[in-house]
Scaffold this motif. Structure first.
Motif: not given
Length: 293
Positions: A270, A273-274, A277-278
């Motif tokens: 998790t 993934e964050s 995404r950046d």
């Protein structure tokens, strides 16, 4: 054992890049690397398609050829960094404030299983641990042809880094046992399925996808803690390292430990993934995304 795969590009490619880096000014060499990357985009249709598919999943929208080029170029620049570090460039790794798991591992002076991913500077983390933190690390890797960058890094950091070849399966477990007995930590990749005997499904990029889970089975066999980490670029000469908490097997039994391990891995996915995404171009798997379960 004869390598079972090879890196893309000519066998002399890495040596050519090193020579250019030594003699060609950066303001000329960087644009030349960009031109070379466009040739790679054109000449590698499968990787181009996998890049586009991944970028469309993570961004949630169609992407053009320019986005694929940026993805390829980010990987090329990382390969260039590996060659520079192998040649003597000093790259510094710094833990984020929340990376207590890695700090606990470093403070313990005990071996651990170090799980990482083909993301950003993660492949350099083991090489930073040696001279920077004085830790012996055995890196589990696939032996491939024309891996001049890995050979050079191994030569420079040979006092701290050794390799265990995952495609030499008949001796793999013995090599792991020997490394641990010698007090070394084991670094394993946790995103590609090709050599993983144990897999589990986790939520990642909008689906439950299969990931290697062997590292936790090894943790139970050898009674070693697990810490997951990735490194991302943080300016010239700097790598920012993000880590999970430390997972430590206890006496609750195999099933209970593996259930707890699934939560540990999911929490880090998790976070990963964050981060992606950046900075979506820092995912360096030019392969099909991990398949949905």
């Amino acid at each position: 054992m004869k390598p079972t795969a090879r890196n893309p590009g000519p066998g002399w490619g890495y040596r050519f890049l090193r020579g250019c880096d030594r003699y060609v000014p950066e303001f000329i060499f960087r644009p030349a690397r960009m031109v070379g990357t466009w040739f790679a985009v054109a000449a590698m249709p499968a990787q181009r398609a996998y890049s586009r598919a991944y970028l469309e999943v993570i961004t949630g929208r169609p992407v053009g050829l320019l986005a694929v080029f940026r993805h390829f170029f980010a990987f090329e620049e990382f390969l260039m960094l590996r060659l520079r570090v192998a040649g003597g460039f000093r790259q510094h790794g710094e833990l984020t404030p929340t990376s207590d798991g890695f700090r606990t591992f470093l403070a313990s002076n005990q071996p651990a299983l170090l799980g990482t991913f083909h993301v950003g500077h993660s492949d350099l983390t083991g090489f930073l641990l040696g001279p920077q933190e004085q830790r012996r690390v055995y890196m589990v890797r696939q032996r491939v042809e024309n891996s001049h960058d890995t050979e050079l890094l191994g030569e420079r950091f040979g006092n701290w880094i050794s390799f265990i070849w995952v495609n030499e399966a008949e001796s793999l477990l013995f090599a792991l046992k020997g490394a641990i007995a010698a007090g070394g930590s084991i670094a394993l990749k946790c995103d590609r399925l090709e050599f993983s005997a144990k897999t589990e499904a986790f939520h990642f990029l909008g689906a439950r996808r299969r990931f290697p889970f062997t590292i936790y089975h090894l943790a139970l066999i050898f009674r070693l803690p697990v810490v997951l980490s990735v490194g991302l670029p943080d300016g010239p000469g700097q790598t920012k390292v993000y880590s999970s908490p430390l997972f430590e097997p206890d006496d609750a039994g195999k099933s209970a430990n593996l259930e707890r391990a699934k939560g540990h891995f999911q929490a880090f996915l998790t976070l990963l993934e964050s981060l992606l995404r950046d900075a979506p171009e820092q995912w360096f798997n030019f392969l099909p995304l991990n398949p949905p379960a």
